[in-house]
Design a protein around this motif. Structure first.
Motif, PDB file in Angstrom:
ATOM      1  N   PRO A 251       0.811  -1.230   0.000  1.00 36.53           N
ATOM      2  CA  PRO A 251       0.000   0.000   0.000  1.00 36.53           C
ATOM      3  C   PRO A 251       0.840   1.275   0.000  1.00 36.53           C
ATOM      4  N   ARG A 252       1.902   1.281   0.819  1.00 33.59           N
ATOM      5  CA  ARG A 252       2.754   2.479   0.856  1.00 33.59           C
ATOM      6  C   ARG A 252       3.423   2.692  -0.500  1.00 33.59           C
ATOM      7  N   TRP A 253       3.984   1.655  -1.073  1.00 36.45           N
ATOM      8  CA  TRP A 253       4.652   1.801  -2.367  1.00 36.45           C
ATOM      9  C   TRP A 253       3.682   2.244  -3.458  1.00 36.45           C
ATOM     10  N   TYR A 254       2.466   1.736  -3.400  1.00 40.12           N
ATOM     11  CA  TYR A 254       1.468   2.133  -4.395  1.00 40.12           C
ATOM     12  C   TYR A 254       1.178   3.622  -4.297  1.00 40.12           C
ATOM     13  N   ARG A 255       1.017   4.130  -3.084  1.00 38.60           N
ATOM     14  CA  ARG A 255       0.762   5.565  -2.907  1.00 38.60           C
ATOM     15  C   ARG A 255       1.935   6.396  -3.427  1.00 38.60           C
ATOM     16  N   LEU A 256       3.172   5.949  -3.124  1.00 37.19           N
ATOM     17  CA  LEU A 256       4.348   6.695  -3.595  1.00 37.19           C
ATOM     18  C   LEU A 256       4.451   6.650  -5.113  1.00 37.19           C
ATOM     19  N   ALA A 257       4.142   5.496  -5.698  1.00 40.71           N
ATOM     20  CA  ALA A 257       4.227   5.364  -7.160  1.00 40.71           C
ATOM     21  C   ALA A 257       3.220   6.282  -7.851  1.00 40.71           C
ATOM     22  N   LYS A 258       2.008   6.336  -7.324  1.00 39.19           N
ATOM     23  CA  LYS A 258       1.005   7.230  -7.911  1.00 39.19           C
ATOM     24  C   LYS A 258       1.463   8.685  -7.841  1.00 39.19           C
ATOM     25  N   ALA A 259       1.987   9.095  -6.696  1.00 37.53           N
ATOM     26  CA  ALA A 259       2.470  10.469  -6.545  1.00 37.53           C
ATOM     27  C   ALA A 259       3.643  10.730  -7.477  1.00 37.53           C
ATOM     28  N   CYS A 260       4.489   9.734  -7.664  1.00 36.32           N
ATOM     29  CA  CYS A 260       5.632   9.873  -8.565  1.00 36.32           C
ATOM     30  C   CYS A 260       5.161  10.139  -9.992  1.00 36.32           C
ATOM     31  N   LEU A 261       4.198   9.362 -10.450  1.00 40.01           N
ATOM     32  CA  LEU A 261       3.699   9.531 -11.820  1.00 40.01           C
ATOM     33  C   LEU A 261       2.994  10.873 -12.010  1.00 40.01           C
ATOM     34  N   GLU A 262       2.432  11.399 -10.946  1.00 42.06           N
ATOM     35  CA  GLU A 262       1.753  12.693 -11.026  1.00 42.06           C
ATOM     36  C   GLU A 262       2.735  13.860 -11.055  1.00 42.06           C
ATOM     37  N   ARG A 263       3.906  13.701 -10.399  1.00 42.66           N
ATOM     38  CA  ARG A 263       4.816  14.829 -10.208  1.00 42.66           C
ATOM     39  C   ARG A 263       6.072  14.780 -11.066  1.00 42.66           C
ATOM     40  N   ALA A 264       6.484  13.612 -11.504  1.00 44.82           N
ATOM     41  CA  ALA A 264       7.759  13.478 -12.204  1.00 44.82           C
ATOM     42  C   ALA A 264       7.695  14.089 -13.604  1.00 44.82           C
ATOM     43  N   PRO A 265       8.852  14.396 -14.206  1.00 45.12           N
ATOM     44  CA  PRO A 265       8.886  15.027 -15.533  1.00 45.12           C
ATOM     45  C   PRO A 265       8.098  14.243 -16.574  1.00 45.12           C
ATOM     46  N   ALA A 266       7.401  14.973 -17.429  1.00 41.27           N
ATOM     47  CA  ALA A 266       6.551  14.329 -18.427  1.00 41.27           C
ATOM     48  C   ALA A 266       7.347  13.635 -19.516  1.00 41.27           C
ATOM     49  N   ASP A 267       8.611  14.020 -19.704  1.00 37.48           N
ATOM     50  CA  ASP A 267       9.394  13.428 -20.787  1.00 37.48           C
ATOM     51  C   ASP A 267      10.052  12.113 -20.378  1.00 37.48           C
ATOM     52  N   ARG A 268       9.836  11.668 -19.178  1.00 36.19           N
ATOM     53  CA  ARG A 268      10.388  10.388 -18.736  1.00 36.19           C
ATOM     54  C   ARG A 268       9.255   9.390 -18.592  1.00 36.19           C
ATOM     55  N   LEU A 269       9.528   8.127 -18.907  1.00 34.03           N
ATOM     56  CA  LEU A 269       8.460   7.138 -18.938  1.00 34.03           C
ATOM     57  C   LEU A 269       8.505   6.155 -17.775  1.00 34.03           C
ATOM     58  N   VAL A 270       9.651   5.534 -17.527  1.00 32.99           N
ATOM     59  CA  VAL A 270       9.728   4.458 -16.545  1.00 32.99           C
ATOM     60  C   VAL A 270      10.467   4.924 -15.287  1.00 32.99           C
ATOM     61  N   PHE A 271       9.819   4.754 -14.151  1.00 36.59           N
ATOM     62  CA  PHE A 271      10.395   5.128 -12.860  1.00 36.59           C
ATOM     63  C   PHE A 271      10.500   3.885 -11.985  1.00 36.59           C
ATOM     64  N   ASP A 272      11.220   4.014 -10.871  1.00 33.43           N
ATOM     65  CA  ASP A 272      11.366   2.880  -9.970  1.00 33.43           C
ATOM     66  C   ASP A 272      11.199   3.311  -8.517  1.00 33.43           C
ATOM     67  N   ARG A 273      11.523   2.410  -7.595  1.00 35.83           N
ATOM     68  CA  ARG A 273      11.333   2.700  -6.169  1.00 35.83           C
ATOM     69  C   ARG A 273      12.157   3.909  -5.725  1.00 35.83           C
TER      70      ARG A 273
END
Length: 367
Positions: A251-273
């Motif tokens: 659950p914690r990782w899922y919340r962080l991943a969602k926030a990451c996709l919302e805030r991270a640069p739009a020109d990057r596609l794949v993120f990790d932990r």
């Protein structure tokens, strides 16, 4: 002389809102599934706790028993919980947690007004009520779940959603549900959180069996043993890949991943932990952890590779390999070799702006 039971009942219910908040707080602290409920769901839980307290105290004070209307009410509660996906084991455990806390509260605050028999009778009434209501919950839950459980794909989708939303009592309960569905997921697994629900179909061919997937509020989720990362990087799929996680961490990782996709640069596609941890730190999230961010990103070079860390630190204040070499008093080719080593060990290329940013944040968090 001790107060009459009815007088004690009135004293307890006179401050019932505080007692309800106390019981809810303990339930949330001990059961992960109750930590992710929204405001409406929490109000429903509060109302149910209040009903239980009032009803048990009333039965105890008057010496009466539960009625058919009471059990019918709980059959309905069970059916609703089956449809909204809250596991029965979680619900039943919440009643046990509440019972333990309730009896302790009564003993601590009203024990001087009650005899030993009064306390014993109250415990017996609560346990007897719980037993009968648990049967009613189970009946309603099972009746509503019959049609759902026959559709294995739907059951797997629900399980994936329950996993990342924290709707399980503990890791053992999650493992039991996997076993019931015949799914042999490793204890440490991978979750891919996708910005677009439509991208789920893109990821499925790259995931090892077994695979579960679901969509939550437009966000795609794939749960699998592992995923072909090189192939995923070649796809135009914006996602956050969470590797080597367990059921209680999901659950914690899922919340962080969602926030990451919302805030991270739009020109990057794949993120990790590491990306998710660093962004949580930068955004000042309550569940951010500097030590965890540093270790997630820099684990491979944190110990025994001081020369690589020294090179990173120099790179943060210099513009290129030549300037770093001048700062460190080494040959530029040595710097280039070290940067390649950093890339190989961390999976991040310090020549790329985003990777350099993540490395620098992690390094600062490490100090």
């Amino acid at each position: 002389m001790p107060d009459s039971r009815d007088q004690v009942r009135r004293r307890i219910t006179g401050d019932v809102s505080a007692l309800v908040d106390l019981l809810l707080g303990v339930i949330q602290a001990e059961i992960p599934g109750y930590q992710v409920l929204d405001a409406v769901q929490l109000d429903e839980v509060r109302a149910q706790i209040r009903w239980n307290v009032d009803r048990v105290l009333g039965l105890w004070a008057t010496g009466t028993a539960l009625t058919e209307a009471d059990t019918q009410r709980f059959r309905g509660v069970g059916a609703v919980r089956a449809r909204d996906g809250r596991p029965l084991a979680v619900i039943l455990r919440s009643y046990r947690v509440a019972a333990r806390e309730f009896m302790g509260h009564v003993a601590d605050h009203y024990g001087d007004a009650l005899t030993a028999k009064d306390m014993a009778d109250l415990a017996q009434v609560w346990l007897a009520a719980d037993d009968k209501l648990a049967d009613a919950l189970h009946e309603g839950y099972q009746a509503a779940e019959t049609s759902i459980s026959t559709d294995r794909d739907r059951a797997l989708s629900r399980l994936a959603g329950d996993l990342v939303l924290g709707r399980h009592a503990h890791e053992g309960a999650f493992v039991a549900r996997l076993r019931e569905l015949g799914v042999h997921l490793p204890r440490r697994f991978t979750v891919v959180v996708l910005q677009s629900a439509a991208s789920v179909e893109t990821v499925l061919p790259l995931a090892s069996e077994p695979v579960m997937h679901t969509v939550i509020d437009g966000t795609g989720v794939v749960v699998t043993g592992q995923v072909d990362l090189p192939a995923l990087h070649r796809r135009s799929t914006r996602c956050c890949v969470l590797t080597d996680i367990g059921a209680n961490e999901a659950p914690r990782w899922y919340r962080l991943a969602k926030a990451c996709l919302e805030r991270a640069p739009a020109d990057r596609l794949v993120f990790d932990r590491g990306d998710a941890e660093v962004l949580a730190l930068v955004a000042g999230r309550a569940d951010a952890d500097p030590g965890r961010a540093a270790s997630t990103v820099l684990a491979e070079i944190a110990s025994g590779h001081e020369h690589l860390l020294e090179t990173l630190d120099a790179l943060f204040v210099a513009g290129n390999a030549e300037e770093v070499a001048a700062l460190l008093g080494v040959h530029p080719q040595t710097v280039r070799y070290r940067l390649r080593r950093i890339t190989a060990m961390t999976g991040r290329d310090p020549r790329l702006p985003w990777d350099l940013f993540v490395l620098q944040c992690a390094r600062l968090a490490q100090r």
